[in-house]
Scaffold this motif. Structure first.
Motif, PDB file in Angstrom:
ATOM      1  N   SER A 469       0.827  -1.213   0.000  1.00 55.94           N
ATOM      2  CA  SER A 469       0.000   0.000   0.000  1.00 55.94           C
ATOM      3  C   SER A 469       0.857   1.257   0.000  1.00 55.94           C
ATOM      4  O   SER A 469       0.535   2.244  -0.671  1.00 55.94           O
ATOM      5  CB  SER A 469      -0.925  -0.016   1.218  1.00 55.94           C
ATOM      6  OG  SER A 469      -1.684   1.167   1.287  1.00 55.94           O
ATOM      7  N   ASP A 472       2.161   1.705  -3.516  1.00 53.59           N
ATOM      8  CA  ASP A 472       1.073   2.097  -4.412  1.00 53.59           C
ATOM      9  C   ASP A 472       0.741   3.577  -4.224  1.00 53.59           C
ATOM     10  O   ASP A 472       0.533   4.309  -5.201  1.00 53.59           O
ATOM     11  CB  ASP A 472      -0.171   1.242  -4.130  1.00 53.59           C
ATOM     12  CG  ASP A 472       0.003  -0.190  -4.607  1.00 53.59           C
ATOM     13  OD1 ASP A 472       0.896  -0.427  -5.444  1.00 53.59           O
ATOM     14  OD2 ASP A 472      -0.743  -1.074  -4.130  1.00 53.59           O
ATOM     15  N   ARG A 475       3.348   5.764  -5.860  1.00 59.01           N
ATOM     16  CA  ARG A 475       3.197   5.817  -7.318  1.00 59.01           C
ATOM     17  C   ARG A 475       2.106   6.794  -7.707  1.00 59.01           C
ATOM     18  O   ARG A 475       2.265   7.597  -8.642  1.00 59.01           O
ATOM     19  CB  ARG A 475       2.879   4.421  -7.857  1.00 59.01           C
ATOM     20  CG  ARG A 475       4.026   3.421  -7.764  1.00 59.01           C
ATOM     21  CD  ARG A 475       3.687   2.118  -8.460  1.00 59.01           C
ATOM     22  NE  ARG A 475       4.701   1.104  -8.188  1.00 59.01           N
ATOM     23  CZ  ARG A 475       4.594   0.186  -7.235  1.00 59.01           C
ATOM     24  NH1 ARG A 475       3.503   0.143  -6.473  1.00 59.01           N
ATOM     25  NH2 ARG A 475       5.564  -0.678  -7.041  1.00 59.01           N
TER      26      ARG A 475
END
Length: 502
Positions: A469, A472, A475
């Motif tokens: 997480s 992510d 990103r």
């Protein structure tokens, strides 16, 4: 090339290639003759005499004999009988000693049983610093000593007592039992410059009374020996048995204590290291007075701020000392300092590196009140704290929670992880790296199998999903890296790992 911290008889400092004889230079042609002539103060060849500029004449001592005659009687050979215990025995079923997990569990787990005791005989060097027989040498020369003898330059051998030792600077102070009106040398009152002559006297290979000469090659060397590294680098040839011996200037004053070598073979290659006199004399004074050295302590694990870490934290500079972990109950924690804070000043004086912080705090001594300035979330703050006493070094150990569990790979990192609570010896918090791709981004930034990741992007990590997480989110936000807080065999640290497209 291997850096060797000198050990008693077989691991003593060495340093420097031998200097060519002047006559060899004189036979190497006009250019060499010119260099030789200038160095010795001889008129330069006519080709240079016609040049418009004037060359400065450089002179040096024609001989070191007079200074050696004065100082050599105060340099001694140290003979040590020691009882040591072999701690090399350690077994982890199913793991090779070459496996990183083996080193992890050896560091954090139980030691697999007590080793065998054995008696060793070794030798080193030292020097007398008072007429009543106080002798300075290296800590590693007399460590574990059960008997110590000092052999004088005259050939006489006398018993000696260990007054005190300091592991952190690798210094020790001895006292010759019946010392009286002995020859001695004094510390230099001036710091040597790079390029100054240096004379090393000691007991290489047990030969006794050997003299070599060279120059100070560099100052302030950090060789990874400890938090207070500030070595002189010298090229005066020194070898096994020189450890603890003095390095003199041309006046016969001690400018350093020879300690370590950098060598591919164990012999002198022109790179040796000496503890500077300005450090050694203060430590020796404390050992003489108290038998130990008391240093200031705030209780934090610190590391450098790399450019990637600075980018991850939004810092404008890489200067300062990043707190990886404050110790429980230590002055830093009690003052409110936290992991992720960057210390940038002490009492208003700027701090540029972790080593500078360690030296400054240690030198202040315990019970001193200091102002610590730090950065937290981009804001500058200051707290006042009282320095504690630097405790004896303790082996870090993880909690002994036992079990097993499944893991999974994190996209783009090249690692597989499992909850730390499900792996024996890994502790209760974080995720442990169970497998790693050596070519992956995590491995390239220093993450290793057996490391425990406890935070990612400032958030606690207790599962594979937590870690995934964090990457992510990075990103989506367009960040270039994620700052991981990692517990390894070397302690807690921050690692900035690049974010790759998933």
């Amino acid at each position: 090339m291997v850096l060797q911290i000198s050990q008693r008889d077989s691991r003593v400092l060495t340093a420097s290639s031998r200097r060519p004889r002047a006559s060899r230079f004189a036979l190497m042609g006009a250019a060499a003759a010119l260099a030789f002539g200038v160095a010795m103060g001889v008129p330069a060849p006519s080709a240079y005499a016609e040049a418009p500029q004037t060359l400065a004449t450089v002179t040096g001592p024609s001989s070191f004999a007079d200074v050696v005659d004065r100082v050599k009687p105060a340099v001694v050979a140290i003979k040590v009988k020691a009882t040591e215990e072999d701690h090399d025995h350690f077994d982890v079923p199913g793991l090779s000693p070459d496996d990183p997990m083996y080193r992890f569990f050896k560091r954090f787990g139980e030691d697999g049983g007590r080793g065998q005791k054995h008696v060793t005989m070794s030798q080193g060097s030292g020097f007398i610093v008072s007429p009543d027989g106080y002798v300075v040498t290296n800590n590693h020369v007399v460590e574990h000593a059960s008997e110590v003898e000092v052999a004088l330059d005259s050939g006489k051998t006398l018993p000696a007592k260990v007054i005190g030792t300091d592991k952190r600077t690798d210094l020790a102070l001895l006292k010759i039992s019946d010392g009286d009106k002995l020859p001695y040398v004094e510390w230099s009152s001036a710091n040597p410059r790079v390029g100054d002559w240096v004379i090393a006297v000691g007991n290489p290979f047990g030969l006794g009374g050997s003299v070599t000469a060279g120059i100070v090659s560099a100052r302030g060397r950090d060789i990874g020996a400890g938090p207070y590294d500030d070595f002189l680098q010298i090229d005066a040839p020194v070898n096994r048995g020189n450890s603890g011996g003095p390095a003199f200037d041309t006046r016969g004053a001690v400018i350093g204590v020879n300690t370590a070598i950098y060598s591919p073979s164990g012999g002198s290659v022109g790179i040796g290291f000496a503890i500077p006199a300005e450090v050694a004399k203060d430590v020796v004074a404390a050992l003489k007075e108290k038998g130990a050295v008391s240093r200031g302590w705030i209780g934090v694990k610190i590391q450098n701020v790399t450019q990637e870490i600075a980018d991850s934290m939004g810092l404008k500079s890489t200067k300062g000392a990043l707190i990886a972990q404050p110790q429980k109950g230590a002055p830093a924690e009690e003052a409110g300092l936290k992991a992720g804070d960057v210390i940038i000043a002490v009492n208003g004086e700027k701090i540029e590196t972790p080593r500078e912080l360690a030296r400054k705090i240690a030198a202040m001594g315990p019970k001193k009140s200091v102002d610590i300035t730090f950065l937290r979330n981009g804001a500058e703050k200051t707290v006042k704290l009282t320095l504690g006493v630097l405790p004896e070094e303790k082996e870090a150990r993880a909690d002994n929670d036992f079990g097993g569990g499944d893991g999974g790979e994190i996209t783009g990192l090249g690692i597989e992880v499992a909850p730390a609570s499900e792996v024996r010896g890994a502790g209760r918090e974080g995720v442990i790296v169970t497998d790693i791709d050596p070519s992956g981004s995590a491995a390239q930034k220093g993450v290793r199998r057996g490391d425990v990741i406890v935070e990612a992007g400032g958030q606690t990590v207790n599962s594979r999903a937590d870690l995934a997480s964090a990457f992510d989110a990075a990103r989506k936000e367009g960040r270039r890296s994620v700052l991981l807080r990692v517990k390894s065999a070397d302690g807690m640290k921050f690692v900035a790992v690049p974010v790759k497209a998933g």
